[in-house]
Design a protein around this motif. Structure first.
Motif, PDB file in Angstrom:
ATOM      1  N   ARG A 155       0.834  -1.208   0.000  1.00  0.00           N
ATOM      2  CA  ARG A 155       0.000   0.000   0.000  1.00  0.00           C
ATOM      3  C   ARG A 155       0.866   1.254   0.000  1.00  0.00           C
ATOM      4  O   ARG A 155       0.548   2.246  -0.684  1.00  0.00           O
ATOM      5  N   GLU A 202       2.046   2.016  -3.429  1.00  0.00           N
ATOM      6  CA  GLU A 202       1.006   2.403  -4.386  1.00  0.00           C
ATOM      7  C   GLU A 202       0.314   3.705  -4.030  1.00  0.00           C
ATOM      8  O   GLU A 202      -0.314   4.336  -4.878  1.00  0.00           O
ATOM      9  N   ASP A 203       0.413   4.128  -2.765  1.00  0.00           N
ATOM     10  CA  ASP A 203      -0.304   5.311  -2.295  1.00  0.00           C
ATOM     11  C   ASP A 203       0.702   6.339  -1.784  1.00  0.00           C
ATOM     12  O   ASP A 203       1.260   6.200  -0.686  1.00  0.00           O
ATOM     13  N   ASP A 204       0.947   7.378  -2.563  1.00  0.00           N
ATOM     14  CA  ASP A 204       1.939   8.385  -2.196  1.00  0.00           C
ATOM     15  C   ASP A 204       1.585   9.086  -0.886  1.00  0.00           C
ATOM     16  O   ASP A 204       2.469   9.359  -0.060  1.00  0.00           O
ATOM     17  N   ASP A 205       0.304   9.392  -0.700  1.00  0.00           N
ATOM     18  CA  ASP A 205      -0.102  10.089   0.522  1.00  0.00           C
ATOM     19  C   ASP A 205       0.144   9.221   1.751  1.00  0.00           C
ATOM     20  O   ASP A 205       0.635   9.703   2.785  1.00  0.00           O
TER      21      ASP A 205
END
Length: 346
Positions: free
Chosen positions: A37, A40-43
């Motif tokens: 995760r 895949e999730d920059d934030d």
């Protein structure tokens, strides 16, 4: 005829290797899903960076911390500590966002590495209470899982430093927050960190094992044969070709042993194997292109070398006796396996 790795594994009486205890499976799976995760999730990765630990590098040399017992440990810092250091040294704290994700601890703390080569080395060392040490030397000082962790961190940092531009368009590439990929801003091509596959093999004639050295090796050190895989080759084909090219011997059988990421000269994926040759056809014939020397060693010589935990040195500081790669190298594992097997079958 070369026996394939799969054939040997199918014939092997050994039980399958148990990778994880059953009680650890759920935590391992959740940890891997968490890392996925973050990639895949920059934030989510930015948030994780604020609570994670960071390993600092200075021009790819890792920061180590000496302990009271005279040994060194990998120096891990919190993001808040690094921000403070950057601020005191006049560096924008946005440098923190160039960190790359390298893993997650058993307690689910994300781990990052950051190169601060733009800062004065001595100033960072003083503020951190550590010292930046070349990775080859650091490997001799680190214990347990710290060596492969720092190798991975350095490898990812190096890859980003050398892949800032697209090989097709020449335009800049942009990384994701985790540093697990780079994308060309013009054509959308995605680039992922890569390793070069290398086969490393310990050759035996049944009684002795064959070790060799290059001129670039430290004086007195001999290691297993190794070579890069050519495009389209299998492990078996690479192994057989390298042994024939380098020492003029023909492999009769081989068996897979293990693998290891190796950061030198940049990033290699070492596939380790044992191989046998006929004792009637065991005369070494060097090609002279890569190796300085190659010769057969007896079990007694190998056992004596394995006892040396550090390279033997003369008064001038140079190694004077035969020695083998240190325990962190997979070559050492091959040599130790051969010695234990040979000793048990004497």
């Amino acid at each position: 005829m070369v026996v394939t790795t799969m054939q040997l594994l199918l014939r092997s009486p050994l039980k399958p290797i148990r990778l994880l205890a059953s009680r650890d499976c759920s935590s391992y799976v959740s940890r891997m899903r968490y890392l996925m995760r973050l990639k895949e999730d920059d934030d989510a990765c930015r948030v994780a960076l604020q609570s994670g630990t960071l390993m600092l590098f200075h021009k790819l040399a890792p920061l180590l911390r000496p302990t009271a017992r005279g040994i060194y440990q990998l120096h891990k810092l919190q993001a808040s500590d690094v921000k403070g250091i950057l601020g005191k040294l006049g560096e924008n704290e946005q440098l923190l966002n160039t960190s790359v994700l390298i893993g997650c601890s058993d307690s689910d703390v994300p781990q990052f590495s950051l190169d601060v080569g733009s800062l004065e080395q001595a100033a960072v060392e003083e503020m951190c209470g550590g010292v930046f040490i070349d990775l080859r030397k650091a490997f001799f000082l680190l214990k347990g899982p710290e060596a492969p962790l720092v190798a991975k961190g350095q490898a990812l940092l190096r890859w980003h430093q050398t892949h800032a531009y697209c090989s097709a368009t020449g335009q800049p590439t942009e990384r994701n927050q985790a540093g697990s990929q780079r994308v060309c801003l013009q054509n959308g091509a995605t680039y992922y960190p890569q390793m070069a596959p290398v086969v490393i093999v310990l050759v035996s004639d049944g009684r002795r094992c064959l070790l060799a050295r290059q001129s670039t090796f430290p004086r007195g050190m001999y290691s297993a044969l190794a070579g890069f895989c050519d495009m389209g080759e299998t492990t078996e084909e690479t192994l057989r070709r390298e042994v024939a090219e380098e020492v003029g011997l023909e492999v009769e059988s081989l068996q897979y042993s293990g693998s290891q990421h190796w950061p030198f000269p940049q990033s290699s994926f070492m596939v380790a194997c044992h191989a046998t040759v006929s004792p009637d056809r065991a005369e070494v014939n060097l090609n002279g292109a890569e190796l300085e020397d190659a010769r057969w060693f007896t079990l007694e010589e190998i056992e004596e070398a394995l006892k040396r935990k550090t390279p033997p040195r003369s008064k001038k500081g140079e190694p004077t006796e035969f020695w083998v790669p240190p325990s962190y190298a997979i070559a050492n594992k091959l040599i130790l396996e051969w010695a234990n097997h040979t000793k048990s079958h004497k």
